[in-house]
Scaffold this motif. Sequence first.
Motif, mmCIF file in Angstrom:
data_model
loop_
_atom_site.group_PDB
_atom_site.id
_atom_site.type_symbol
_atom_site.label_atom_id
_atom_site.label_comp_id
_atom_site.label_asym_id
_atom_site.label_seq_id
_atom_site.Cartn_x
_atom_site.Cartn_y
_atom_site.Cartn_z
ATOM 1 N N ARG A 1 61.521 -53.539 6.598
ATOM 2 C CA ARG A 1 60.155 -53.033 6.753
ATOM 3 C C ARG A 1 60.194 -51.620 7.322
ATOM 4 N NH1 ARG A 1 55.741 -54.152 10.976
ATOM 5 N NH2 ARG A 1 53.954 -53.285 9.904
ATOM 6 N N LEU A 2 59.550 -50.711 6.616
ATOM 7 C CA LEU A 2 59.456 -49.317 7.056
ATOM 8 C C LEU A 2 58.111 -49.086 7.737
ATOM 9 C CD1 LEU A 2 60.932 -47.491 3.939
ATOM 10 C CD2 LEU A 2 62.111 -48.238 6.003
ATOM 11 N N HIS A 3 58.107 -48.194 8.734
ATOM 12 C CA HIS A 3 56.900 -47.876 9.483
ATOM 13 C C HIS A 3 56.532 -46.412 9.233
ATOM 14 C CE1 HIS A 3 57.553 -51.603 11.700
ATOM 15 N NE2 HIS A 3 58.822 -51.239 11.763
ATOM 16 N N PRO A 4 55.233 -46.122 9.088
ATOM 17 C CA PRO A 4 54.827 -44.725 8.896
ATOM 18 C C PRO A 4 54.986 -43.931 10.197
ATOM 19 C CG PRO A 4 52.901 -46.140 9.073
ATOM 20 C CD PRO A 4 54.104 -47.044 9.080
ATOM 21 N N ILE A 5 55.173 -42.635 10.065
ATOM 22 C CA ILE A 5 55.210 -41.748 11.232
ATOM 23 C C ILE A 5 53.774 -41.626 11.742
ATOM 24 C CG2 ILE A 5 55.684 -39.394 12.030
ATOM 25 C CD1 ILE A 5 58.251 -40.820 11.281
ATOM 26 N N PRO A 6 53.527 -41.974 13.010
ATOM 27 C CA PRO A 6 52.161 -41.874 13.546
ATOM 28 C C PRO A 6 51.665 -40.423 13.548
ATOM 29 C CG PRO A 6 53.601 -43.092 15.057
ATOM 30 C CD PRO A 6 54.473 -42.495 13.988
ATOM 31 N N PRO A 7 50.357 -40.209 13.400
ATOM 32 C CA PRO A 7 49.801 -38.852 13.337
ATOM 33 C C PRO A 7 50.170 -37.972 14.534
ATOM 34 C CG PRO A 7 48.138 -40.462 12.722
ATOM 35 C CD PRO A 7 49.330 -41.227 13.199
ATOM 36 N N ASP A 8 50.160 -38.517 15.752
ATOM 37 C CA ASP A 8 50.493 -37.693 16.919
ATOM 38 C C ASP A 8 51.958 -37.258 16.878
ATOM 39 O OD1 ASP A 8 51.210 -40.385 17.381
ATOM 40 O OD2 ASP A 8 51.148 -40.134 19.552
ATOM 41 N N ALA B 1 58.824 -34.424 9.520
ATOM 42 C CA ALA B 1 59.019 -35.860 9.331
ATOM 43 C C ALA B 1 57.748 -36.600 8.929
ATOM 44 C CB ALA B 1 59.572 -36.471 10.619
ATOM 45 N N LYS B 2 56.626 -35.895 8.847
ATOM 46 C CA LYS B 2 55.352 -36.603 8.660
ATOM 47 C C LYS B 2 55.252 -37.409 7.375
ATOM 48 C CE LYS B 2 52.662 -32.794 6.772
ATOM 49 N NZ LYS B 2 51.534 -31.905 7.002
ATOM 50 N N SER B 3 55.933 -37.009 6.313
ATOM 51 C CA SER B 3 55.847 -37.760 5.060
ATOM 52 C C SER B 3 56.883 -38.895 4.996
ATOM 53 C CB SER B 3 56.042 -36.824 3.870
ATOM 54 O OG SER B 3 57.355 -36.282 3.891
ATOM 55 N N HIS B 4 57.746 -38.967 5.995
ATOM 56 C CA HIS B 4 58.790 -39.989 6.007
ATOM 57 C C HIS B 4 58.315 -41.274 6.677
ATOM 58 C CE1 HIS B 4 61.070 -36.438 5.042
ATOM 59 N NE2 HIS B 4 62.122 -37.190 4.766
ATOM 60 N N GLU B 5 59.101 -42.318 6.497
ATOM 61 C CA GLU B 5 58.888 -43.570 7.201
ATOM 62 C C GLU B 5 60.147 -43.826 8.014
ATOM 63 O OE1 GLU B 5 56.006 -46.263 4.579
ATOM 64 O OE2 GLU B 5 57.892 -45.783 3.554
ATOM 65 N N PHE B 6 60.113 -44.855 8.864
ATOM 66 C CA PHE B 6 61.282 -45.099 9.698
ATOM 67 C C PHE B 6 61.453 -46.584 9.974
ATOM 68 C CE2 PHE B 6 57.875 -44.968 12.774
ATOM 69 C CZ PHE B 6 58.243 -45.883 13.743
ATOM 70 N N PHE B 7 62.651 -46.941 10.423
ATOM 71 C CA PHE B 7 62.907 -48.240 11.016
ATOM 72 C C PHE B 7 63.878 -48.018 12.163
ATOM 73 C CE2 PHE B 7 66.132 -47.923 7.695
ATOM 74 C CZ PHE B 7 67.280 -48.501 8.242
ATOM 75 N N VAL B 8 64.044 -49.032 12.997
ATOM 76 C CA VAL B 8 64.866 -48.907 14.196
ATOM 77 C C VAL B 8 65.997 -49.923 14.145
ATOM 78 C CG1 VAL B 8 64.873 -49.089 16.727
ATOM 79 C CG2 VAL B 8 62.896 -48.106 15.548
ATOM 80 N N ILE B 9 67.213 -49.458 14.484
ATOM 81 C CA ILE B 9 68.372 -50.337 14.679
ATOM 82 C C ILE B 9 68.891 -50.009 16.073
ATOM 83 C CG2 ILE B 9 70.706 -50.939 13.959
ATOM 84 C CD1 ILE B 9 70.119 -49.861 11.239
ATOM 85 N N ASP B 10 68.981 -51.011 16.930
ATOM 86 C CA ASP B 10 69.423 -50.787 18.308
ATOM 87 C C ASP B 10 68.605 -49.643 18.901
ATOM 88 O OD1 ASP B 10 71.381 -52.821 18.127
ATOM 89 O OD2 ASP B 10 72.757 -51.441 17.154
ATOM 90 N N ASP B 11 69.249 -48.543 19.282
ATOM 91 C CA ASP B 11 68.526 -47.392 19.829
ATOM 92 C C ASP B 11 68.535 -46.211 18.870
ATOM 93 O OD1 ASP B 11 67.793 -48.664 22.156
ATOM 94 O OD2 ASP B 11 69.602 -48.083 23.227
ATOM 95 N N LYS B 12 68.664 -46.495 17.579
ATOM 96 C CA LYS B 12 68.672 -45.442 16.564
ATOM 97 C C LYS B 12 67.392 -45.519 15.745
ATOM 98 C CE LYS B 12 73.593 -46.052 16.026
ATOM 99 N NZ LYS B 12 74.552 -46.707 15.178
ATOM 100 N N ILE B 13 66.812 -44.358 15.488
ATOM 101 C CA ILE B 13 65.649 -44.280 14.603
ATOM 102 C C ILE B 13 66.153 -43.752 13.270
ATOM 103 C CG2 ILE B 13 63.392 -43.224 14.202
ATOM 104 C CD1 ILE B 13 64.299 -43.065 17.642
#
Length: 116
Positions: free
Chosen positions: A71-78, A86-98
């Motif tokens: 599951r990917l998460h959108p970059i929040p507006p703030d 990075a605004k057009s990208h999405e992200f996920f987290v593994i351990d302490d890595k984004i």
Amino acid sequence: MGNSLRIEIKSVTCARWSPTMPAIGLAPRTVSLTAEQEFIIREIVLKELNVAKAKPDAPETIGDAVPEIIRLHPIPPDLAAKAPQAKSHEFFVIDDKIILVGPSDRRIADVIQKAK
């Protein structure tokens, strides 16, 4: 009377680079963030957002494809305001890595982690 040891080497093959072999290297980052922007992203994502972490076997190498099951998460507006690259990208987290993922191809664009 004496014992002797006999060693016979039949052949040895060594792989060496040649101009006809493709060079294998890391894929280039597709997002260019400053150290300050990476710090801001780490602070907001890891401390303020409550996102579920991906399983430890999820990909985390730049250029790797991210399976649909992650599951990917959108970059929040703030956050996008502070790191517009990075605004057009999405992200996920593994351990302490984004892990930042490209918007069109689901390939890893950058890995943000604590400085060593």
